[in-house]
Write an enzyme that holds these catalytic residues in place. Structure first.
Site, PDB file in Angstrom:
ATOM      1  CD1 TRP A 136      -2.135 -13.103   1.465  1.00  9.10           C
ATOM      2  CD2 TRP A 136      -0.039 -13.760   1.030  1.00  9.10           C
ATOM      3  NE1 TRP A 136      -2.128 -14.474   1.421  1.00  9.10           N
ATOM      4  CE2 TRP A 136      -0.852 -14.909   1.152  1.00  9.10           C
ATOM      5  CE3 TRP A 136       1.317 -13.925   0.745  1.00  9.10           C
ATOM      6  CZ2 TRP A 136      -0.353 -16.194   1.006  1.00  9.10           C
ATOM      7  CZ3 TRP A 136       1.820 -15.201   0.600  1.00  9.10           C
ATOM      8  CH2 TRP A 136       0.990 -16.329   0.724  1.00  9.10           C
ATOM      9  CG  ASP A 219       3.506 -12.445  -3.581  1.00  8.45           C
ATOM     10  OD1 ASP A 219       3.308 -13.290  -4.468  1.00  8.45           O
ATOM     11  OD2 ASP A 219       3.013 -12.542  -2.442  1.00  8.45           O
ATOM     12  CE  LYS A 256      -6.185 -16.162  -5.307  1.00  7.88           C
ATOM     13  NZ  LYS A 256      -5.069 -16.710  -4.527  1.00  7.88           N
TER      14      LYS A 256
END
Length: 409
Positions: A136, A219, A256
């Site tokens: 990311w 993460d 999300k």
């Protein structure tokens, strides 16, 4: 014009994630335009989707006569913190384990990653932080802002096989990582490739972290949003945790899996070896957070806490997760089917073996550019696409465009 004191600022070069794909898409007047760059969920009409369970909770909150807009404590909403921790670690009510964990509510996953980076840079003083290649875009930026920690990349994605370079990954870390280094790991639905280690590979990564005395920082941005099953998506984290030999960090996001993108709901959890270390770490995390944001946002955390704290609402949420993940799987299968039908050059099997929101198409920058110019299809130059941008209405058009640029560019 007077000279400015700020003229000589040395600016970090932003990653492609900061480029204005959204602006270009918005300004495009073509009725065929498709946005495959946005990292947000969209429904079959390419529109934002408010989870039904979130809507239900919002209606309840609005009717609460005691609702207010008071500040939360520096460490956040207590009910949210404990429920978020238990969601990712499956703790139930084991007081001895809970006492070894320092948890704090954060400004979504970005805030969790930032707080983790700053805290670890100051407390562990690692020589290096290791990122998967690729990762990311914000990971590198966040660690660039917290101190003098060397950034290194371990091999992860093989653009030829579209799979993990697992042997190269292990060999690199075995030979080059040193005790005390931080290793960043994507818990599930690796962003941007959609390729995750197998459970056997996760076990070997944990073995390596033990042997090399590395600090694993997970993460966790997609729990429940990768496979549709919150337990399966948390397997890697729980494996590291249950070994009982590793101290770990977890940056957790609810953007999300709850669709709460703009509410900025997240948490950071630090698993330590002792209650004393956890208590000290929690105080330090609160000091760091207090000096930056004072207190975290309340609204989204109240929604998540209401859902996770009620058995019926949690079942509704899990049904919503199934709705989202099923659509993404269907779009992967549909794109694969269209490209196969067109006999598009290349092997597209990876589209249905990868999971989550993102996939690497394996197209060149020139091919991605041609998609935008000729077909009004927007994606990052790396070839990463958001599967969520695909719909039953545009899937054939996107496949034809991909077929064209693969053959002609």
């Amino acid at each position: 014009m007077l000279d400015s004191r700020f003229s000589n600022i040395s600016v970090l070069v932003p990653g492609e994630g900061f480029s204005p794909i959204g602006a270009g898409f918005k300004d495009d007047t073509s009725d065929k335009k498709v946005n495959l760059g946005a990292g947000v969920y969209r429904d079959d009409n390419a529109l934002p989707w408010l989870l039904p369970v979130v809507k239900k909770v919002e209606e309840t909150l609005m009717q609460d006569p005691d609702r207010d807009h008071e500040y939360l404590p520096v460490d956040g909403l207590a009910s949210f913190i404990s429920l978020a921790r238990d969601l990712v670690l499956d703790l139930a009510s084991d007081a001895s384990l809970i006492a070894r964990i320092a948890s704090i509510q954060t400004v979504s996953g970005t805030g969790a990653n930032h707080l983790a980076a700053r805290f670890l840079a100051e407390s562990l003083k690692p020589q290096r932080v290791w990122f998967p290649d690729p990762t990311w875009v914000n990971h590198k930026l966040l660690w660039s802002l917290v101190g003098d920690v060397q950034q290194s990349f371990y091999p992860y994605f093989d653009p030829v096989s579209r799979d993990i370079q697992f042997d190269n990954m292990i060999t690199t870390l075995e030979n080059e990582a040193t005790a005390g280094d931080v290793i960043l790991l994507h818990a599930c639905a690796h962003n941007p490739t959609g390729v995750d280690p197998s459970r056997i590979q996760w076990e070997k990564i944990a073995d390596l972290c033990e042997r090399k005395q590395l600090f694993p920082l997970f993460d966790c941005a997609y729990q429940g949003f990768a496979t549709g099953n919150v337990d399966d998506d948390a397997w890697a984290i729980r494996h590291f945790f249950r070994r009982g030999t590793l101290e770990i960090g977890i940056a957790q996001s609810f953007s999300k899996n709850f669709g709460l993108y703009g509410e900025r709901v997240g948490a950071f959890h630090l698993v330590t070896n002792s209650p004393q270390a956890a208590a000290k770490s929690r105080i330090q995390l609160m000091i760091l957070q207090g000096g930056e944001i004072s207190t975290p946002p309340a609204y989204g955390a109240k929604i998540v806490a209401a859902v996770l704290g009620d058995a019926d609402l949690r079942r509704d949420w899990e049904a919503d997760l199934t709705t989202m993940t099923s659509r993404l799987k269907n779009m992967r299968q549909a794109l694969y089917g269209e490209l196969t039908k067109l006999a598009t050059p290349g092997n597209w099997d990876y589209l249905i073996s990868q999971i989550g929101m993102f996939s690497y198409l394996g197209l060149t920058k020139e091919q991605i550019n041609a998609l935008g110019i000729k077909y009004h299809i927007y994606a990052y130059s790396t070839g990463r696409i958001s599967i969520s941008g695909l719909t039953p209405k545009n899937i054939s058009y996107v496949a034809l465009a991909i077929d064209s640029v693969v053959r002609e560019v």
